[in-house]
Design an enzyme around this catalytic site. Structure first.
Site, mmCIF file in Angstrom:
data_model
loop_
_atom_site.group_PDB
_atom_site.id
_atom_site.type_symbol
_atom_site.label_atom_id
_atom_site.label_comp_id
_atom_site.label_asym_id
_atom_site.label_seq_id
_atom_site.Cartn_x
_atom_site.Cartn_y
_atom_site.Cartn_z
ATOM 1 N N ASP A 103 -9.952 -5.760 -3.417
ATOM 2 C CA ASP A 103 -9.457 -4.501 -2.314
ATOM 3 C C ASP A 103 -10.355 -3.700 -2.149
ATOM 4 O O ASP A 103 -10.435 -2.776 -3.575
ATOM 5 C CB ASP A 103 -8.310 -4.045 -2.974
ATOM 6 N N SER A 106 1.438 -1.616 -0.373
ATOM 7 C CA SER A 106 0.190 0.220 -0.306
ATOM 8 C C SER A 106 1.099 1.197 -0.117
ATOM 9 O O SER A 106 1.789 1.440 -0.935
ATOM 10 C CB SER A 106 -1.002 -0.383 1.136
ATOM 11 N N HIS A 166 -7.742 -6.709 1.089
ATOM 12 C CA HIS A 166 -5.940 -5.253 0.991
ATOM 13 C C HIS A 166 -5.591 -5.614 2.624
ATOM 14 O O HIS A 166 -5.004 -5.320 3.027
ATOM 15 C CB HIS A 166 -6.291 -4.123 1.265
#
Length: 283
Positions: free
Chosen positions: A227, A151, A260
């Protein structure tokens, strides 16, 4: 060079999982980081991978949730996990307590705006101070260093890797923020850390770095298709397009059903470590 204080040590897959703190000059505070030393480190210099975590994380999230130690032990790779931002007394935080700016959200850059510029110099900390410290204190082969992350940390891994090809020979990421200049997370952080001149943001945008002719270090990316941040924040298609236009080797693997979380990372971390090992050991 500042002395290391050992905070924790645990036996793990024949090696040792360690945690340290030290006084860091580049960020003007005490920093913590974790290191996994596989058993092979007792008698050999080994490849090293630097893991950069995402928003709200510390060095401990990856160490306790990703399950990377098993693969690191198998392949004989040292894994270093720094914190995501400076911390401590006097280090400013987002005045509203938001999760996407300030503590836990350093974005792996060198801030130029007050009050952030005194401490938020994570780029210098990682590419110089921490890397120099690791190379001095642990049995790493400095010619076989790679970088990966998740991320915000995926953004950091790609940008740092592309801008420091002489130090980082392999790059991978899980669900990276592919173009911080074109998403809300990035625009908020870059505008506050670097100021309103968007021209100064370009050095911290993976897609734009590739478009501008960055080093051709191959990149591996895994992206979950379930995600929640995929369309609004991550935008892997921008990275993919930039790589195609520039002839940059990018392997983007879209993973149906994955989100995620660290469950996603744990599912494919072994493949990433093996991928890095193969490239670093071919150098």
């Amino acid at each position: 060079m500042s002395a290391l204080q050992t905070l924790a040590e645990n036996r793990c897959f024949g090696g040792r999982q360690l945690r340290f703190e030290h006084a860091a000059e580049s960020v003007n505070c005490t920093m913590r980081f974790s290191v996994y030393l596989p058993e092979q480190a007792e008698h050999s210099r080994l490849p090293v991978l630097y893991w950069l975590s995402g928003l709200t994380c510390t060095d401990e999230n990856f160490v306790t949730k990703a399950g990377a130690q098993r693969a690191a032990a198998k392949h004989g790779v040292i894994v270093v996990a720094p914190d995501t931002s400076p911390r401590g007394e006097g280090v400013p935080d987002d005045p509203d307590g938001a999760y996407d700016f300030g503590l836990g959200a350093g974005f792996y850059l060198n801030a130029t705006q007050t009050p952030w510029s005194t401490h938020y110099n994570m780029e210098d900390y990682l590419r110089h101070e921490l890397a120099d410290l690791v190379e001095a204190e642990f049995p790493v082969d400095a010619q076989r260093s790679g970088i990966f992350g998740h991320s915000m940390g995926g953004h950091g891994a790609i940008t740092l890797g592309l801008k420091n090809a002489e130090r980082f020979r392999s790059i991978s990421a899980f669900a990276p923020i592919a173009s911080p200049t074109r998403c809300a997370w990035g625009e908020k952080a870059l505008s506050r850390y670097l100021g309103p001149d968007r021209g100064t943001w370009k050095d911290y945008d993976s897609s734009l770095l590739i478009e501008r002719g960055a080093a051709k270090t191959p990149i591996l990316v895994d992206q979950g298709e379930a995600d929640n941040f995929l369309r609004e924040q991550l935008k892997p298609e921008l990275l993919e397009h930039a790589a195609q236009q520039a002839g940059h080797a990018l392997q983007l693997r879209r993973r149906p059903g994955y989100d995620h979380s660290y469950f996603f990372i744990a599912s494919f971390i072994d493949e990433h470590i093996a991928w890095h090992h193969d490239r670093l050991c071919a150098v």
